[in-house]
Every structure is written in structure tokens, then in C-alpha cells.
Design a protein around this motif. Structure first.
Motif, PDB file in Angstrom:
ATOM      1  N   LYS A   8      -7.228 -51.472   9.845  1.00 26.65           N
ATOM      2  CA  LYS A   8      -7.502 -50.134  10.339  1.00 26.65           C
ATOM      3  C   LYS A   8      -7.961 -50.272  11.780  1.00 26.65           C
ATOM      4  CE  LYS A   8      -8.880 -48.675   5.792  1.00 26.65           C
ATOM      5  NZ  LYS A   8      -9.995 -48.730   4.889  1.00 26.65           N
ATOM      6  N   ASN A   9      -7.937 -49.211  12.498  1.00 25.09           N
ATOM      7  CA  ASN A   9      -8.326 -49.252  13.904  1.00 25.09           C
ATOM      8  C   ASN A   9      -9.819 -48.970  14.036  1.00 25.09           C
ATOM      9  OD1 ASN A   9      -8.126 -49.385  16.662  1.00 25.09           O
ATOM     10  ND2 ASN A   9      -7.397 -47.278  16.873  1.00 25.09           N
ATOM     11  N   ILE A  10     -10.646 -49.934  13.588  1.00 23.78           N
ATOM     12  CA  ILE A  10     -12.089 -49.698  13.663  1.00 23.78           C
ATOM     13  C   ILE A  10     -12.708 -50.246  14.936  1.00 23.78           C
ATOM     14  CG2 ILE A  10     -12.344 -49.555  11.158  1.00 23.78           C
ATOM     15  CD1 ILE A  10     -13.772 -52.283  11.278  1.00 23.78           C
ATOM     16  N   LYS A  11     -12.054 -51.200  15.567  1.00 18.86           N
ATOM     17  CA  LYS A  11     -12.613 -51.774  16.798  1.00 18.86           C
ATOM     18  C   LYS A  11     -12.334 -50.841  17.965  1.00 18.86           C
ATOM     19  CE  LYS A  11     -12.698 -56.541  15.339  1.00 18.86           C
ATOM     20  NZ  LYS A  11     -12.270 -57.919  15.620  1.00 18.86           N
ATOM     21  N   GLY A  12     -13.407 -50.528  18.720  1.00 19.79           N
ATOM     22  CA  GLY A  12     -13.307 -49.569  19.811  1.00 19.79           C
ATOM     23  C   GLY A  12     -13.318 -50.187  21.190  1.00 19.79           C
ATOM     24  N   GLY A  13     -13.255 -51.497  21.273  1.00 17.23           N
ATOM     25  CA  GLY A  13     -13.254 -52.173  22.563  1.00 17.23           C
ATOM     26  C   GLY A  13     -13.717 -53.599  22.409  1.00 17.23           C
ATOM     27  N   LEU A  14     -13.409 -54.416  23.404  1.00 24.54           N
ATOM     28  CA  LEU A  14     -13.756 -55.827  23.328  1.00 24.54           C
ATOM     29  C   LEU A  14     -14.810 -56.234  24.354  1.00 24.54           C
ATOM     30  CD1 LEU A  14     -10.139 -57.209  22.807  1.00 24.54           C
ATOM     31  CD2 LEU A  14     -11.876 -56.752  21.071  1.00 24.54           C
ATOM     32  N   ALA A  15     -15.483 -55.265  24.951  1.00 27.31           N
ATOM     33  CA  ALA A  15     -16.478 -55.550  25.985  1.00 27.31           C
ATOM     34  C   ALA A  15     -17.753 -56.160  25.400  1.00 27.31           C
ATOM     35  CB  ALA A  15     -16.820 -54.279  26.746  1.00 27.31           C
ATOM     36  N   PHE A  16     -17.942 -56.049  24.109  1.00 23.65           N
ATOM     37  CA  PHE A  16     -19.135 -56.568  23.445  1.00 23.65           C
ATOM     38  C   PHE A  16     -18.660 -57.411  22.262  1.00 23.65           C
ATOM     39  CE2 PHE A  16     -23.113 -56.442  21.086  1.00 23.65           C
ATOM     40  CZ  PHE A  16     -24.051 -56.507  22.110  1.00 23.65           C
ATOM     41  N   PRO A  17     -19.295 -58.549  21.985  1.00 24.93           N
ATOM     42  CA  PRO A  17     -18.794 -59.422  20.911  1.00 24.93           C
ATOM     43  C   PRO A  17     -18.937 -58.815  19.516  1.00 24.93           C
ATOM     44  CG  PRO A  17     -20.896 -60.226  21.726  1.00 24.93           C
ATOM     45  CD  PRO A  17     -20.489 -59.091  22.628  1.00 24.93           C
ATOM     46  N   PHE A  18     -17.997 -59.182  18.658  1.00 22.48           N
ATOM     47  CA  PHE A  18     -18.043 -58.797  17.251  1.00 22.48           C
ATOM     48  C   PHE A  18     -18.577 -59.989  16.469  1.00 22.48           C
ATOM     49  CE2 PHE A  18     -15.006 -55.842  18.935  1.00 22.48           C
ATOM     50  CZ  PHE A  18     -15.260 -54.681  18.248  1.00 22.48           C
ATOM     51  N   LEU A  19     -19.814 -59.895  16.017  1.00 26.43           N
ATOM     52  CA  LEU A  19     -20.407 -60.953  15.203  1.00 26.43           C
ATOM     53  C   LEU A  19     -20.442 -60.487  13.755  1.00 26.43           C
ATOM     54  CD1 LEU A  19     -23.423 -61.947  17.484  1.00 26.43           C
ATOM     55  CD2 LEU A  19     -21.159 -63.006  17.363  1.00 26.43           C
ATOM     56  N   THR A  20     -20.217 -61.426  12.841  1.00 25.74           N
ATOM     57  CA  THR A  20     -20.211 -61.085  11.420  1.00 25.74           C
ATOM     58  C   THR A  20     -21.275 -61.890  10.685  1.00 25.74           C
ATOM     59  OG1 THR A  20     -18.554 -62.770  10.914  1.00 25.74           O
ATOM     60  CG2 THR A  20     -17.742 -60.544  11.389  1.00 25.74           C
ATOM     61  N   GLU A  21     -21.625 -61.383   9.516  1.00 29.33           N
ATOM     62  CA  GLU A  21     -22.578 -62.083   8.655  1.00 29.33           C
ATOM     63  C   GLU A  21     -22.181 -61.843   7.203  1.00 29.33           C
ATOM     64  OE1 GLU A  21     -27.347 -61.909   7.760  1.00 29.33           O
ATOM     65  OE2 GLU A  21     -26.655 -61.675   9.825  1.00 29.33           O
ATOM     66  N   LYS A  22     -22.226 -62.904   6.404  1.00 31.54           N
ATOM     67  CA  LYS A  22     -21.962 -62.780   4.973  1.00 31.54           C
ATOM     68  C   LYS A  22     -23.273 -62.413   4.292  1.00 31.54           C
ATOM     69  CE  LYS A  22     -19.306 -64.835   1.382  1.00 31.54           C
ATOM     70  NZ  LYS A  22     -18.132 -65.625   1.201  1.00 31.54           N
ATOM     71  N   VAL A  23     -23.256 -61.354   3.508  1.00 29.90           N
ATOM     72  CA  VAL A  23     -24.465 -60.844   2.862  1.00 29.90           C
ATOM     73  C   VAL A  23     -24.188 -60.448   1.421  1.00 29.90           C
ATOM     74  CG1 VAL A  23     -25.544 -59.990   4.989  1.00 29.90           C
ATOM     75  CG2 VAL A  23     -24.003 -58.510   3.724  1.00 29.90           C
ATOM     76  N   LYS A  24     -25.263 -60.316   0.665  1.00 34.66           N
ATOM     77  CA  LYS A  24     -25.175 -59.844  -0.714  1.00 34.66           C
ATOM     78  C   LYS A  24     -25.113 -58.316  -0.694  1.00 34.66           C
ATOM     79  CE  LYS A  24     -27.421 -60.288  -5.183  1.00 34.66           C
ATOM     80  NZ  LYS A  24     -28.601 -60.761  -5.911  1.00 34.66           N
ATOM     81  N   PHE A  25     -24.207 -57.752  -1.489  1.00 37.01           N
ATOM     82  CA  PHE A  25     -24.003 -56.309  -1.568  1.00 37.01           C
ATOM     83  C   PHE A  25     -24.516 -55.778  -2.901  1.00 37.01           C
ATOM     84  CE2 PHE A  25     -21.126 -57.039   1.849  1.00 37.01           C
ATOM     85  CZ  PHE A  25     -20.760 -55.822   2.400  1.00 37.01           C
ATOM     86  N   GLU A  26     -24.904 -54.513  -2.901  1.00 37.56           N
ATOM     87  CA  GLU A  26     -25.180 -53.789  -4.142  1.00 37.56           C
ATOM     88  C   GLU A  26     -23.832 -53.552  -4.820  1.00 37.56           C
ATOM     89  OE1 GLU A  26     -26.311 -49.339  -4.316  1.00 37.56           O
ATOM     90  OE2 GLU A  26     -28.226 -50.416  -4.419  1.00 37.56           O
ATOM     91  N   THR A  27     -23.807 -53.517  -6.143  1.00 36.50           N
ATOM     92  CA  THR A  27     -22.577 -53.312  -6.903  1.00 36.50           C
ATOM     93  C   THR A  27     -21.867 -52.018  -6.478  1.00 36.50           C
ATOM     94  OG1 THR A  27     -23.521 -54.468  -8.791  1.00 36.50           O
ATOM     95  CG2 THR A  27     -21.639 -53.047  -9.237  1.00 36.50           C
ATOM     96  N   GLY A  28     -20.543 -52.088  -6.350  1.00 36.55           N
ATOM     97  CA  GLY A  28     -19.755 -50.918  -6.006  1.00 36.55           C
ATOM     98  C   GLY A  28     -18.546 -51.281  -5.176  1.00 36.55           C
ATOM     99  N   ALA A  29     -17.773 -50.263  -4.809  1.00 40.25           N
ATOM    100  CA  ALA A  29     -16.584 -50.440  -3.973  1.00 40.25           C
ATOM    101  C   ALA A  29     -16.927 -50.057  -2.540  1.00 40.25           C
ATOM    102  CB  ALA A  29     -15.440 -49.583  -4.490  1.00 40.25           C
ATOM    103  N   TYR A  30     -16.480 -50.865  -1.593  1.00 41.10           N
ATOM    104  CA  TYR A  30     -16.734 -50.645  -0.175  1.00 41.10           C
ATOM    105  C   TYR A  30     -15.418 -50.712   0.575  1.00 41.10           C
ATOM    106  CZ  TYR A  30     -21.575 -51.505  -1.467  1.00 41.10           C
ATOM    107  OH  TYR A  30     -22.814 -51.425  -2.048  1.00 41.10           O
ATOM    108  N   LEU A  31     -15.309 -49.907   1.620  1.00 45.08           N
ATOM    109  CA  LEU A  31     -14.087 -49.858   2.409  1.00 45.08           C
ATOM    110  C   LEU A  31     -14.310 -50.424   3.803  1.00 45.08           C
ATOM    111  CD1 LEU A  31     -12.943 -46.233   1.475  1.00 45.08           C
ATOM    112  CD2 LEU A  31     -12.090 -48.403   0.537  1.00 45.08           C
ATOM    113  N   GLU A  32     -13.274 -51.000   4.370  1.00 41.25           N
ATOM    114  CA  GLU A  32     -13.343 -51.480   5.744  1.00 41.25           C
ATOM    115  C   GLU A  32     -13.789 -50.335   6.650  1.00 41.25           C
ATOM    116  OE1 GLU A  32     -10.427 -53.076   9.323  1.00 41.25           O
ATOM    117  OE2 GLU A  32      -9.581 -52.658   7.354  1.00 41.25           O
ATOM    118  N   GLY A  33     -14.781 -50.592   7.486  1.00 46.82           N
ATOM    119  CA  GLY A  33     -15.290 -49.569   8.392  1.00 46.82           C
ATOM    120  C   GLY A  33     -16.455 -48.766   7.848  1.00 46.82           C
TER     121      GLY A  33
END
Length: 107
Positions: A8-33
Motif C-alpha cells: 500500500k502507499n503508506i510511505k509519505g517520503g524518504l527524508a526521514f528514516p523508517f525504523l522498525t521494531e518487532k513487538v508483541k501484539f494483543e490478539t486480533g487482526a491488524y492491517l498494514e498502515g
């Protein structure tokens, strides 16, 4: 055979870094963005209903259940508001204001 990933087109620009982290989620369905918040009582992220607790943006569609408990979120970056999924009670202004505090920017 090659794989094609349609994002999906969630990224709005590359002027700032995109850092990620793996985390524990509460049960349920989640969508990109989708915006998630930190729940300090369970040390998990869940669907965001309080922008002051905003933690990140979900990187991929995922379903959290007994066998899958973790997923990845963007913890910094510039995002396209048209690709962001948020609770209807959260205003764009609140999203932008609270996102700035943790290096999440929305355009």
C-alpha cells in the motif's frame, strides 16, 4: 519464480528514516498502515484508541493468535495519511501532534 509484493502507499517520503521494531501484539487482526498504541499493563501493542499512547504503524497485514504473537511496526518515518488506518475517534490533528513527539510524521 519471483515474488511480487504489492505494498500500500503508506510511505509519505524518504527524508526521514523508517525504523522498525518487532513487538508483541494483543490478539486480533491488524492491517498494514494501522496505528497501534503501547499497553504498559501487558507490554503489548494494540489498536490505537488514545493518540497520546501511540507507538507505531503496522508494517504488514497480520493476524495475532496463539501461534503468532509478534509482528513488526514502524517506529519512525513519514507516512501518507491516505494509507493510514486509525480509529475514527482520533482526529488527523491529534495524530500529527502526537506522532511528532515520537518521530512519526503524517502528510
Amino acid at each position: 519464480m519471483s515474488e511480487i509484493h504489492k505494498r500500500k502507499n503508506i510511505k509519505g517520503g524518504l527524508a526521514f528514516p523508517f525504523l522498525t521494531e518487532k513487538v508483541k501484539f494483543e490478539t486480533g487482526a491488524y492491517l498494514e498502515g494501522e496505528i497501534v498504541e503501547w499497553d504498559s499493563t501487558t507490554s503489548t501493542v494494540k489498536k490505537c484508541t488514545d493518540p497520546t499512547k501511540m507507538f507505531g504503524v503496522v508494517t504488514d497485514d497480520l493476524t495475532i493468535d496463539a501461534s503468532t504473537t509478534q509482528g513488526t511496526v514502524y517506529i519512525t518515518g513519514v507516512f501518507n495519511l491516505n494509507g493510514i488506518i486509525k480509529n475514527d475517534s482520533i482526529t488527523v490533528e491529534a495524530l500529527k501532534e502526537n506522532g511528532r513527539k515520537i518521530s512519526l510524521f503524517f502528510r
